[in-house]
Design a protein around this motif. Structure first.
Motif, PDB file in Angstrom:
ATOM      1  N   TRP A 167       0.856  -1.187   0.000  1.00  0.00           N
ATOM      2  CA  TRP A 167       0.000   0.000   0.000  1.00  0.00           C
ATOM      3  C   TRP A 167       0.892   1.235   0.000  1.00  0.00           C
ATOM      4  O   TRP A 167       1.999   1.222   0.545  1.00  0.00           O
ATOM      5  N   GLN A 168       0.361   2.301  -0.603  1.00  0.00           N
ATOM      6  CA  GLN A 168       1.001   3.611  -0.519  1.00  0.00           C
ATOM      7  C   GLN A 168      -0.023   4.595   0.030  1.00  0.00           C
ATOM      8  O   GLN A 168      -1.077   4.789  -0.565  1.00  0.00           O
ATOM      9  N   THR A 169       0.277   5.183   1.180  1.00  0.00           N
ATOM     10  CA  THR A 169      -0.599   6.211   1.743  1.00  0.00           C
ATOM     11  C   THR A 169       0.091   7.558   1.593  1.00  0.00           C
ATOM     12  O   THR A 169       1.314   7.625   1.415  1.00  0.00           O
TER      13      THR A 169
ATOM     14  N   GLU B 218      -1.100  13.853   6.309  1.00  0.00           N
ATOM     15  CA  GLU B 218      -2.449  13.465   6.723  1.00  0.00           C
ATOM     16  C   GLU B 218      -3.054  14.575   7.576  1.00  0.00           C
ATOM     17  O   GLU B 218      -2.346  15.469   8.054  1.00  0.00           O
TER      18      GLU B 218
ATOM     19  N   GLY C  42      -1.419   5.797   9.206  1.00  0.00           N
ATOM     20  CA  GLY C  42      -1.936   6.022   7.858  1.00  0.00           C
ATOM     21  C   GLY C  42      -2.545   4.768   7.260  1.00  0.00           C
ATOM     22  O   GLY C  42      -3.568   4.833   6.568  1.00  0.00           O
ATOM     23  N   VAL C  43      -1.928   3.615   7.526  1.00  0.00           N
ATOM     24  CA  VAL C  43      -2.479   2.354   7.026  1.00  0.00           C
ATOM     25  C   VAL C  43      -3.831   2.078   7.667  1.00  0.00           C
ATOM     26  O   VAL C  43      -4.790   1.674   6.982  1.00  0.00           O
TER      27      VAL C  43
ATOM     28  N   ARG D 204      -5.904   4.291   8.925  1.00  0.00           N
ATOM     29  CA  ARG D 204      -6.847   5.266   8.377  1.00  0.00           C
ATOM     30  C   ARG D 204      -7.324   4.831   6.996  1.00  0.00           C
ATOM     31  O   ARG D 204      -8.518   4.893   6.669  1.00  0.00           O
ATOM     32  N   ALA D 205      -6.399   4.327   6.171  1.00  0.00           N
ATOM     33  CA  ALA D 205      -6.756   3.861   4.829  1.00  0.00           C
ATOM     34  C   ALA D 205      -7.682   2.647   4.895  1.00  0.00           C
ATOM     35  O   ALA D 205      -8.579   2.498   4.054  1.00  0.00           O
TER      36      ALA D 205
ATOM     37  N   THR E  20     -11.188   4.328   5.702  1.00  0.00           N
ATOM     38  CA  THR E  20     -11.760   5.146   4.629  1.00  0.00           C
ATOM     39  C   THR E  20     -11.885   4.369   3.329  1.00  0.00           C
ATOM     40  O   THR E  20     -12.687   4.720   2.469  1.00  0.00           O
ATOM     41  N   GLY E  21     -11.091   3.300   3.186  1.00  0.00           N
ATOM     42  CA  GLY E  21     -11.197   2.475   1.993  1.00  0.00           C
ATOM     43  C   GLY E  21     -12.286   1.419   2.088  1.00  0.00           C
ATOM     44  O   GLY E  21     -12.471   0.644   1.141  1.00  0.00           O
TER      45      GLY E  21
ATOM     46  N   TYR F  28       4.498  -1.627   3.382  1.00  0.00           N
ATOM     47  CA  TYR F  28       4.679  -0.248   2.915  1.00  0.00           C
ATOM     48  C   TYR F  28       6.154   0.128   2.957  1.00  0.00           C
ATOM     49  O   TYR F  28       6.960  -0.475   3.678  1.00  0.00           O
TER      50      TYR F  28
END
Length: 407
Positions: free
Chosen positions: A41-43, A47, A87-88, A90-91, A94-95, A107
C-alpha cells in the motif's frame, strides 16, 4: 561558494552506493513480504493532524515535540507522517476494507520527525513496515515477526541481530501490572526523574523505558508483568513462543520492552544489534488491537512493525552490481541510424543498452569502458561485439546479438 545551497539539516541525498543500498533493502523487503502474502500500500506522506494526534497521544514526545505540522491554505491542520501504522489504519477505514479481513499490508516510504540528527537517524528518514489487520492469534504475531527475521536474513545481517520479545498482556493483565508498578515506584518517588514522576500518574509502564540513569536503577528491581498475566494472556504469550520456535526464529525474552499507549496489548518485540552503537533497534513492533477503533472504525485487531531503512543500509554489505549495460557505438556519423535500430532492438528484448550523445567512436568507447558496461556493439559496415572485460571481439549479425547478450 559560501552561499551555495545545501540539503536541509537532517536530510540526505540518495546517490550512488547510498541509493543502491537503500533500494536493495526495499527490493528484498518487497520480495519477501510477497512470499508471506502481503500486498503493498502507498498512503499519502501528509495526513489530517488528528490521524497522528489521536493515535500517538496528545502528550507523547512525537506529537508535542517532533511532528512537522502546519496549516494549509484552506486552514486545515496537516502533518507530515512521523510513522506508517496510523496512515495504514486510516486507509483501512476510509477504503471500506474493515469488512474484508484480514488485510496483510507492506509499505515503504519517507517519514518525518523534528529531532536531533545522529548516526542512522534523520529528520526525513525512510521505513519499511508490515501490518496484519484483522487477525487475533499468536500465529499472526509469529508470522509478522517471522517475515521481519526473513528480511534480515535475506539482507545477510540476521546473525548480527537479536530478537527480543515481551508480552503486555490483555487489559486486565495491564491493569494488574499498573497497580503493581504504582505501588513499587510510589515507594521510590523521591528518586524518580521529573518526567517519570509525571509518568507515574499517567502511564507508569513508560517508566520502564526511561533513559534516565537513576530511573534505570529503580527499574532493575521493578516487578515483572509475567506474575500479573491473566490465564488467557499467559496462553497467548506461550502460543507466540511456540509458533516462533516452529518458524525457526530464535528469540530472547526481555520484560523491559514496553509500549506506552493503551491500544497496545499482548506482543511487543524488537530486533536489536550492537553494530550501530546506541541506536541499536533495527525493527520494532507490537500488537495494537484498539487502534482502529480509536480512529473511529470498528474493533479490528492488528499487529505490525516498522524498520528504518537508513539503519538497515548501514548494516548490509554493498549490494551486487546491477545489470551491466551494453554500449551501442556508431563507428561514424553515417551509421548513427543503424546503431539506433540496434539500440531499440536490444531494449525491446529487455537487454539494457545505452548510447553516447556526442564524440567520435574512440571517445565513446573510452566512456563505455569507464561506465561499467560489459559489452560494446560497434556499428559500422559490419557489426562487431566487443567484450569490455577481456578485450575480445567478434563479428555478429543483429540476430546473433540478441542470442549472445540475452543469455
Amino acid at each position: 561558494m559560501a552561499n551555495q545551497l545545501q540539503p536541509v539539516r537532517g536530510t540526505k541525498d540518495l546517490i550512488g552506493e547510498d541509493a543502491a543500498r537503500h533500494f536493495h533493502v526495499i527490493e528484498i523487503a518487497r520480495r519477501v513480504t510477497r512470499l508471506y502474502g502481503f500486498y503493498e500500500w502507498q498512503t499519502p506522506i501528509f495526513e489530517d493532524t488528528r490521524v497522528f494526534s489521536r493515535t500517538l497521544g496528545e502528550t507523547s514526545d512525537v506529537v508535542t515535540k517532533e511532528m512537522y505540522t502546519f496549516q494549509d491554505r484552506g486552514g486545515d491542520s496537516i502533518t507530515l507522517r512521523p510513522e506508517g501504522t496510523a496512515g495504514v489504519c486510516r486507509a483501512l477505514i476510509t477504503g471500506g476494507l474493515t469488512q474484508t479481513l484480514p488485510q496483510k499490508v507492506f509499505y515503504a516510504g519517507p517519514m518525518f520527525r523534528y529531532e536531533r540528527p545522529q548516526k542512522g537517524r534523520y529528520r526525513q528518514f525512510h521505513q519499511i513496515g508490515v501490518e496484519l489487520l484483522g487477525a487475533v492469534s499468536p500465529l499472526a504475531d509469529a508470522e509478522v515477526i517471522s517475515v521481519g527475521w526473513r528480511i534480515l536474513d535475506e539482507l545477510g545481517i540476521a546473525q548480527d541481530v537479536v530478537l527480543n520479545i515481551n508480552t503486555l498482556g490483555d487489559a486486565q493483565s495491564r491493569a494488574n501490572y499498573r497497580n503493581a508498578l504504582v505501588d513499587y515506584f510510589s515507594a521510590h518517588a523521591d528518586k524518580l526523574s521529573e518526567d517519570s514522576k509525571l509518568r507515574l500518574e499517567k502511564n507508569p509502564l513508560r517508566i520502564l523505558d526511561s533513559k534516565d540513569e537513576g530511573d534505570k536503577k529503580l527499574v532493575e528491581n521493578a516487578p515483572l508483568i509475567y506474575a500479573h498475566l491473566t490465564e488467557e494472556a499467559a496462553a497467548f504469550y506461550d502460543g507466540l513462543k511456540s509458533y516462533l520456535t516452529a518458524f525457526g526464529v530464535k528469540f530472547e525474552e526481555n520484560p523491559r520492552i514496553v509500549r506506552g499507549l493503551d491500544y497496545y496489548n499482548h506482543t511487543a518485540f524488537e530486533f536489536v544489534t550492537n553494530s550501530l552503537g546506541a541506536q541499536g533497534t533495527v525493527i520494532a513492533g507490537g500488537r495494537y488491537d484498539g487502534l482502529v477503533q480509536q480512529m473511529g472504525g470498528p474493533t479490528v485487531p492488528g499487529i505490525g512493525w516498522g524498520a528504518g531503512i537508513e539503519r538497515l543500509s548501514m548494516l548490509i554489505a554493498a549490494p551486487p552490481v546491477g545489470v551491466q549495460p551494453v554500449a551501442v557505438i556508431p563507428m561514424s556519423a553515417e551509421f548513427e541510424g543503424r546503431s539506433l535500430e540496434i539500440l531499440n532492438l536490444l531494449r525491446n528484448q529487455n537487454i539494457a543498452a545505452e548510447t553516447g550523445y556526442s564524440g567520435n567512436a574512440k571517445k565513446r568507447l573510452e566512456r563505455a569502458n569507464k561506465s561499467g558496461a560489459g559489452f560494446a556493439v560497434l556499428v559500422g559496415a559490419e557489426i562487431k561485439l566487443k567484450n569490455l572485460t577481456d578485450g575480445s571481439q567478434e563479428d555478429v549479425t543483429a540476430d546473433m546479438l540478441v542470442k549472445r547478450l540475452g543469455a
